[in-house]
Each structure stands twice: as C-alpha cells, then as structure tokens.
Design an enzyme around this catalytic site. Structure first.
Site, PDB file in Angstrom:
ATOM      1  N   ARG A  34       0.839  -1.211   0.000  1.00  0.00           N
ATOM      2  CA  ARG A  34       0.000   0.000   0.000  1.00  0.00           C
ATOM      3  C   ARG A  34       0.867   1.250   0.000  1.00  0.00           C
ATOM      4  NH1 ARG A  34      -5.150  -2.084   3.786  1.00  0.00           N
ATOM      5  NH2 ARG A  34      -6.033  -3.283   2.053  1.00  0.00           N
TER       6      ARG A  34
ATOM      7  N   TYR B 241      -6.535  -0.410  -6.613  1.00  0.00           N
ATOM      8  CA  TYR B 241      -5.897  -1.684  -6.218  1.00  0.00           C
ATOM      9  C   TYR B 241      -5.190  -1.621  -4.872  1.00  0.00           C
ATOM     10  CZ  TYR B 241      -1.484  -0.472  -8.914  1.00  0.00           C
ATOM     11  OH  TYR B 241      -0.343   0.070  -9.418  1.00  0.00           O
ATOM     12  N   GLU B 242      -4.841  -2.777  -4.367  1.00  0.00           N
ATOM     13  CA  GLU B 242      -4.338  -2.916  -2.984  1.00  0.00           C
ATOM     14  C   GLU B 242      -5.343  -2.377  -1.964  1.00  0.00           C
ATOM     15  OE1 GLU B 242      -1.909  -4.763  -2.335  1.00  0.00           O
ATOM     16  OE2 GLU B 242      -0.987  -4.876  -4.310  1.00  0.00           O
ATOM     17  N   GLY B 243      -6.615  -2.592  -2.241  1.00  0.00           N
ATOM     18  CA  GLY B 243      -7.666  -2.079  -1.362  1.00  0.00           C
ATOM     19  C   GLY B 243      -8.141  -0.736  -1.869  1.00  0.00           C
TER      20      GLY B 243
END
Lengths: 594, 594
Positions: free
Chosen positions: A296, A439-441
C-alpha cells in the site's frame, strides 16, 4: 512527450533537510554504508536510469501494451531491454537482503529509488515491485530451504513474483475466496481455482514467475480465517534450484483496461498446480498483510509519482505556451504572455506542486518508519513506528492516490486541448494513476481500515503521530512557520474532536462509521500534509535565515502558504459532511434511487 | 457493457413538474404542436433510438476509433448505419427550422433529445451537434441565397458541419489566429491556413461537410477585432446546389486522444480553399458567439449525460455485486450483502444522482431560456432570458463538466477493479467526458467569462436569476422544502457578498479576478444546483402531500437532503479560498516553481 527529471534537489530537501535522514541512517543498524555521499551517488545514478531508460519507453509501453496469444503473454518489446539493464546493473537488489544477493541498503532508500521508477514508468515499475513484495513474503514466512531455492533469483531479478488474491467473485471481500489446495502427500499441495486481476501475472520478462497464492485447505473454516498462503511457481523448481517443467498455471486472458497497458493484468487458472504451503494452516491472511501494508505504501508512491510527473509536464508547457495577456503582462514584446503568468494556471500548478512535494514527504516519512520498525534496536521505537505506520499507511495510500486524480487532471487542464492528446503524455498520467485509487484495497477500504478497523477500536493508534505534530507546534519555530504551526494545531484538534464524536456515536448507528469514513480519511490526509508543509516551511525559513539565497527555499515558503490558504480549507467542508451523519445516505429506499 | 436507459420519468419530472414546460410550450409561438402527449411520444421514440441504436455501438466506436489513410478519414463502420437511420427517420431535423425542412420543434425539446444522444454515445452525437451549430451560424449570418443552397441538406443531415477556430498556436486566444482570406473577385474568397482540433473535421458519414471558418481579410486589424467568418465546403457546391469538385481543404491527420475515439479530431489544411464571407468584415468573432454560447450549453449536456450514464452503470453494479457484510445486513441468507448497502457506496452513488438530476434541471432550464430568448413575443422576457443565459451558460458548461469528472470517477470506483476494465464501460465515460472540461472554452475560460467578463463589469447580469431564487424562497413552500430554501437563501447571500467583495478589490489587484475565478465559478454552480434541488424537493413534497405514494418522490426528497448536507458545504471552503486573494498564487518567483 513528457520527459521525466528526477527532482533530486527536492528529494534531498525531503530526506536531509526535513526528515533528517542523516542521523536516521547513522543510527540504523545495517545502514552504515548509506552515507550522504553514497546516497547522493546512488540517487544520481538511479535518476539516470529512470530518466534515460524508463521514461523514454513509457508512452510506447502504453501504446503497444501487453499481448496474449495462445496462453502466452508478451510485454511491450521495448520493456525487455530496460529490464535487462535493470537486472544486469544490480538495481533489482538495491534494498533487498544482502543475504540473498541484494545490496542491503535501507528500505527507505529503496522507496526514494522506487519513486523515480514509478514516476518515469508506472506500468514497467510494477514488474519489480511485485517481485519485491513476493520476496518480502517469502522472506518472512517460507522455511529456510524454500528461501534458499527461491530468493536468490528473485532478488537478482532473474525471476519475478506476483500476489494472487482476487477471484472473479471476490475483490475487497477475500473471505469469499474459493481456490482450494489438496495435500499431495509429498510436502507439496495441488492448488486449483481461478484468480483474476493479477498484476504482472504473466509475461516474458523473466525465466520464471513465483506466484504467492491464497487458497483454502480442505478443512478450512469459512471466511478470512480459513485462508492459507502458498508459493506456486510458473515453472516447477527442482531441489537443485534448476527450472523444470511447466506447472499447472495458465494465463486465460489479460484485461483490456484504461491504463498501465504495459503491465499484464492476468486471469490465472490454477489446475492442480503444485505449490508449497508457507503460512500456518488457515493463517494466510495475517501473513499476507505483511506484504499488503508495504505494498500500500508502494501504491501511495505511485500516486505521488504521477502527481510529480504530471506537474513536470504541465509546468514545462505553462512556461512555453504563449496565450492571452496576463493581468500583469510579462512579455510585452510578444503577442501574448506565457500561460504560467495567468493566476488560474498558477492555481493548477501550485496544487500539483503542493501535492507532489507534500506527498513525497509523507512517503519518505513512512519509509523511514519502515526502516525503524524493522531494524531499530530499540523495542519502544520499533513499536511506535509500527503504530504510526498503521495510522499513516491508509492515509498515504488513500489520500496520495486521490490527490493524484486531481493533480493529473490539472496537468491535462493546463495543456488545454493538448492535454487530451496522447502524444503529450498528460492523459496517460491521468489514466495510469486511476488504478492507484482502486488496487491494494480501494480507497473506500482504506477509509474503513483507518477509521473503523484502527482508530475507533484503539485511540492509541493516533498517539505517536499526534505527539509528533504537537511537539513540532510547541517547538521553536522560525517566524515564517509559526502561523502555519498554529493553523496545523487547530486542524489536529479538529481531527481529534471529530474522532471523539464519531467514537461516541458509532454504537448508536452502525452505519455512521462507513458514512463518515471517506471524508474522515481525506481530512486526515489534508491535516497530515499540513504537518509536512509546515515542517517544510520551517526548514526553508531556517535555511534562509542562515543566509541562503536559494529561490528553492522561497518557493517552499510560497507553496506552504498556498497549501494552507487554498487547500487546507477543504477540511471545513469535510468536517461538516462528517458530522452530517448517516441518515442522508441510508434513509432512502434503495429501490427508488434510479 | 453499460446499457443506457433514457430516464424518462425524471425527464418528465424536470420538464413538467419543476420547470412547467406545459405552460411554457402553451405560450411559446411556434410550439403549438408540442403538447404534453406529443412530447411524451417523441421522447419515447427518441429513447428507443438512443437505447437501441446508439448505446450498443458506443463501446465499439471507442475501440475501433476513426482512421486516417491518405487524407481520408473513416468513422467506426458501426456508426454509419446509425447515422443513416438518424437521417432517414427525420431525427436530424427535430428542432431545426421548418423553413429548411426541419420539424421546427422547440430548441428545448431538441435539448432533451440531445441529452439522450450524448448520454448514449458522445462521440457519435458530435457529428449532428456540430452540424446543428453550423446550421445556426448559417441561419443567423449567411445571405438568403447561401442559406437556400446549404441549409436544406444540412437540416436533413445529408451534409454535416464543423466549426474551424483553433490553430496550432492559438486555442483559448483566438486573437492570435493567422488563417488568411484573399478576395477571388467573384464573390468568393481563397482561404489559406491550418486549423487543428476540428471535431468531426473529416469523415465518411456524409456527402459533404460545410466548414465554418474563422480567417483574416487582407486589411484586418490585429487581434480578435480582425477576424471574419466564412463558409468553406469540403466539396464545392454549384449554384444549382449540386456537389461539385473537391475544394482546397485537406485533412492532414487526426489526433490520437484519450477519449471520444469515434469522433475525428482533425488537422485541416486550407490551401486557397474557396469560401463565402458570411460576417461583416472583421466582425466574425461576435457572429461566432451566437454559435459558441449555445454550443457551450451542448457541452454542459454532454457532461451531464456522462454523469447520468455513469450513474446508471454504477447503480446497476452496486445492486448486483455481493461483497462484505454491510453494517445493517440486508441479505442474511447470502454470504455477503450487495454493495449498495454499504454507506460509502451510497455516498458515491448519491453524488452521481444529485449531479445528474440537478444538472438535468439546469440544462433544461437553460434550454427553456433559449426558447424564450429566441421566440417570446415579449421583448422584456426575451431580454431577461438573454441576461439569465449569459450568467448560466458558463456555470452550466463549467460546473456540469467539472461535476462529470467527479461523477464518472465515482462510477469507476463503485465498480472497483472492474471500473478500470474496458468491457464494463465505466472507464470510457471517464475518458470521454474529460474533453468537456476543455473544449468550447476551457473551464478556466468559463470562469473568467463568468466573473471577469460578465458579472464584475455588469452587476445586472445576476439579477434575473437572483430574483428567481428570491421569489422561490419567499414563496409558499411545503414543509419539507422550507429548510432547504432557507439554506439556499444564505448561499445566494454569500454569492452576492463575495461578488461585491471581488468587485471592490478588483481595481487594486488585477490578478485578483483570475485568482478567484475558478473557485467562484464552482461556488456559483453549487448554489445554482441548490436552487434546482430545492425546487425539486418542493415539487416532490407537493406531489406527496397531494397523495402520491411514488417512491420516486421520496427519493427526490432524500437526494435533495443529501445534496444540501453533503455537497453544498463545499461552498464554505470555496468562500474561504476565494477570499484568500491572489498573493498565494502570484507572490512566488516563477523560476523556482520546479
């Protein structure tokens, strides 16, 4: 075509004049080699790689994109030579463990290096970063013999890595995942299932790809507490480390998408593919989070990198393009003034600059905390760094990527019609960075992570950063920075007050947390950047007081002023919407929304 | 693939329940045929065309794009059949003058129709709208014999039109333009120069293209006061109306761009191309503005159309996608809840809905004013409508296109990773709408037009709209709308107060207008939409009080509440940044910005 120039002066300012990387590296075990001279030399060389190798192929990577044919994926051909140079010149291992062949430089130096890669060529830069994430996971969780087998070629860049989480029916909600693992009885497992949105999931840059895969054991409980973590190589790796036959992993297709065309976003089908279990049974999610948190931070850097690249392109154009008379004419002998003399163009450029440079400080500060969390000999310092990272990671990921949407949009707007045209490259920044908010949450997930999962259950998570801000505000400050510190103090009070209010109200209405979360994230982000801009102003004012006449410092003070007067007021609106409650979202029958 | 559905219920609400199109058409000369039943029938048929013909080819138009080969441009082949249907079924002339073969329906009905075209397929819809703009220019300025020659085939759609303004060195600043006209001595002129960014500039949809071209006469003064307006057909038109030989206009290339791939953005080279002068010498700019103002309203509609289309796609997905448990679970028997039950997803959707429906009202209101300005028998009413349009045109163009950037970004975000993938179509909305903030005058230009060119020099330009808002607030209102009206009144006061402050300060610092302009434009936009949301709430509350139990009305009240509680507070921040002055933009040496 935009030409990326690594902002070395500002990077040095951030590292050494604001964040004191000098004494940080002096104290950090294992960072003995990272003297200021060495760091400078490394940054200058990395800048050349980013500017001369990666930036010139960014547009072609976008135009050509990845191709899929009969299950085989090809990257844009121009990417290959750049990757070979990257491996041959040892860049792949810059901040990777010396034990496995890396140069062992601090993670924070790797972050500065990564900013350059991501700013110059986001799509290309994902191949190494996904490998770095996979290295981290293997290093942290795999047994020694698997580390010996897999890590050296991954650290050298000879092999790459991926993280296989998402499935067609589960993105944000990994608890729903269905990929299964069956025990082969020989220490390996047979993994079956379908994964999608796998970045760098298949390609022809490396001889092998090491997939890190989430799957369920036969006796797994439902939900996230029944997920385990596996290594599944694209080609089987024999005990002697040689690359053997193809494993049961095939690439079903790659996505056609808005941006990052040079990176293959793959559907991967696992058909009894052999793999190694590397987490305790059913404990894969927490193992995965070692990777996810740092990745992140990498996404935050991508967002900030696009902001920087877009700023550079817009600034160059604004200086050259003559159009209309500015209120105060600057080129009377020409038929028009450069558009940078127009106040509204300044507004757009300064927004980009404030976000690029403020974001850089947030990222480097987080990178420094990663160094400390991993390597400080002081347990208390390690713990405080971890807590501060827990707070700042969703803020950096969420806010710096949101900021990049605005900043790259400004970049287009400064160029007017040319901003919409591919050859100027500004529209590619806008398209490529759009994925960073997802992306990545997604940023909605970051917001819930910040408020719902971290801050509300544990008030202590805000302490280390809040104390840092308080200490700054209470310290002796140059006259130019004092009013900024006063305003920063008020914004911190507001943030803390809102937190208390939300905590008090959360029990009464379970929707209230989700209703406030996104705006709360943004308010936290503007306040965090206010700290870094106040700190930048203090450092710049001190340098000027000490006799420097560098215009760079005066521009810092001016940009800090801009940030406080033109961007930080957004918190007023955010505070009001945060306080408006959940009723204005939820008290409407869904059936009649449209 | 997103499937556009014309929001007929909401269109009817806007037209008949809020804006009183019933009595408007009853009073409007020439609108006798536009009874409510006829209008309904026309809208239903137009909806079918937009939904069944244009929407299904939107994605393919994007994917295939226009192609240029040896100076000839081809549109995406699927566009051709749709265009043929459009012409054959008489849609091209819907609100075009009956005198030239059109159906002569009111401009406002054409605007509602156009919303559907633009929402379903922006790139395709530009071919007819540019023709409509050219028709308007020829109708207003060309001598009768040229009208007779050119208008019938343009109105039928057999020929299309363009507007050729921009040149490589001049976009916003048309005063710099260099294209020249030489007198041929036979009533025609020889036009030479290079134009770029010409939308629909070349294509194979029609037998001829009528270019409206800005150029300078030999004795022209410098700047915008030396520009004249010409008709230059792609193929020469003989006196009998037949299409003759190719004229000296060639398409040098088309642009590769971020969106609207199905519309050819052309470089056009005029090499002694024959044309007719249709403005008085050197008075082309003011002639051009008849076209430009209404085409700005068209761009406002494109922005709003993308907001609507993106809302529809996101709403559909949010209802179907099951992911994570919502705070209040709605599908306990399923492993997860539909994401529309999550507050943060609601926030994104309601933002889209508030902007789509509020924007629709602003657009239809402007369209109604266009009817009045052109056709009312009452001179005073015509004048008031013109003044109100002068105010609302830059607000609609600037704000509805800015709103569309946010709304289409939300559309992507609701879909998460799928939002970034082409097949879902949400990313195309985001790409296509980006041009709306740029063309027909960038939004920075709109902001300067609103504040610097219109409001500051003439306080009266705000009166008709301000009086309309005051009258609404002072009127008898249902209980549900009264608090909104109170808040609206405060925002109008704020807007007027800021205007006075800026007027008072403008002389002291010439940069202050440009420094405030963009934020001022946005504040004007949020206040304007507040009026339309308060009016919507009043209409909905009245319907509910009258006994309706339509959920549609309850959703209107809820969305109005959302708008006032979650979006209108942005004015607090804008007021503060407007008041922050020009120093934070201009007191920094340009050389040190980066």
């Amino acid at each position: 075509m935009p030409e990326y120039k690594a902002p070395l002066r500002d990077m040095r300012f951030a590292m050494y004049e604001v964040l004191d990387f000098g004494s940080h590296y002096a104290q950090l075990p294992g960072a003995e080699d990272a003297t200021e001279d060495t760091v400078q030399a490394i940054l200058e060389e990395s800048a050349k790689f980013a500017e001369q190798v990666l930036s010139p192929i960014n547009a072609e990577g976008d135009r050509v994109g990845c191709t899929w044919e009969d299950g085989r994926v090809s990257v844009p051909p121009v990417f290959k030579d750049a990757y070979r140079q990257f491996v041959d010149n040892g860049w792949a291992g810059l901040s990777q463990p010396a034990e496995w062949g890396g140069q062992g430089l601090p993670a924070s130096l790797g972050a500065v290096f990564y900013e350059m890669l991501g700013s110059a060529n986001h799509a290309w830069s994902m191949y190494p970063t996904l490998t770095w994430g996979a290295i981290k996971t293997v290093s942290a969780h795999a047994p020694r013999e698997l580390q010996e087998r897999f890590l050296p070629p991954m650290v050298s860049g000879e092999w790459s890595g991926t993280m296989c989480l998402t499935e067609p029916h589960c993105g944000s909600d990994l608890g729903l995942l269905r990929t299964r693992a069956q025990d082969n009885g020989d220490g390996t497992w047979a993994i079956s299932g379908s994964k999608m949105f796998i970045s760098a999931g298949d390609h022809d840059l490396t001889d092998n790809i090491v997939h890190i895969v989430l799957a369920r054991l036969p006796d797994a409980p439902e939900g996230v507490k029944g997920i385990s973590l596996f290594i599944v190589p694209k080609f089987w790796v024999e005990d002697d480390g040689s690359v053997g036959a193809a494993n049961g992993v095939s690439c079903g297709s790659i996505e056609h998408k808005m941006g990052i065309h040079g990176n293959a976003t793959a559907v991967l089908n696992f058909d009894a593919a052999r793999g190694y279990l590397i987490s305790p049974p059913h404990k894969g999610m927490s193992a995965m989070f070692t990777f996810i948190n740092e990745s992140r931070l990498g996404v935050a850097q991508q967002g900030q990198g696009h902001t920087e690249a877009s700023f550079q392109g817009a600034l160059r154009y604004a200086r050259e393009r003559l159009q209309m008379r500015a209120p105060k004419r600057v080129l009377p002998e020409q038929p028009a003034d450069p558009i940078i003399a127009h106040p509204d163009v300044r507004r757009m450029l300064l927004t980009q600059k404030a976000l690029a440079e403020g974001g850089r400080l947030l990222n480097y500060h987080c990178a420094k905390l990663v160094d400390i969390a991993h390597h400080s000999p002081d347990t208390g310092a390690r713990h405080r760094a971890e807590v501060e990272l827990a707070l700042l990671t969703p803020i950096a990921k969420g806010c710096l990527t949101e900021f990049s949407l605005e900043a790259t949009s400004n970049g287009i707007q400064v160029l007017g019609g040319h901003g919409f045209i591919s050859e100027w490259g500004m529209e590619q920044e806008y398209r490529d960075t759009r994925i960073t908010a997802i992306y990545e949450g997604t940023n909605g997930i970051q917001a819930l992570d910040l408020l719902g999962r971290k801050i509300l259950p544990d008030p202590g998570v805000m302490l280390p950063f809040a104390e840092r801000v308080r200490a700054f505000c209470a310290g002796e400050l140059p006259a130019a920075a004092a009013p900024l510190a006063a305003s920063l103090g008020e914004q911190l009070d507001l943030w803390l007050a809102l937190t208390d209010e939300l905590r008090a109200g959360a029990a009464a209405d379970p929707d209230s947390v989700g209703a406030a979360a996104y705006d709360y994230l943004m308010l936290a982000g503007y306040t965090t950047l206010a700290y870094f801009w106040a700190a930048s102003a203090a450092a710049a004012a001190r340098a000027l007081e000490a006799g420097s006449d560098e215009g760079f410092y005066r521009a810092k003070l001016a940009t800090a002023r801009f940030y406080f007067e033109r961007m930080l007021p957004r918190n007023h609106c955010l505070a009001q919407t945060i306080r408006s409650g959940a009723g204005n979202l939820m008290d409407v029958e869904e059936a009649f929304l449209g």
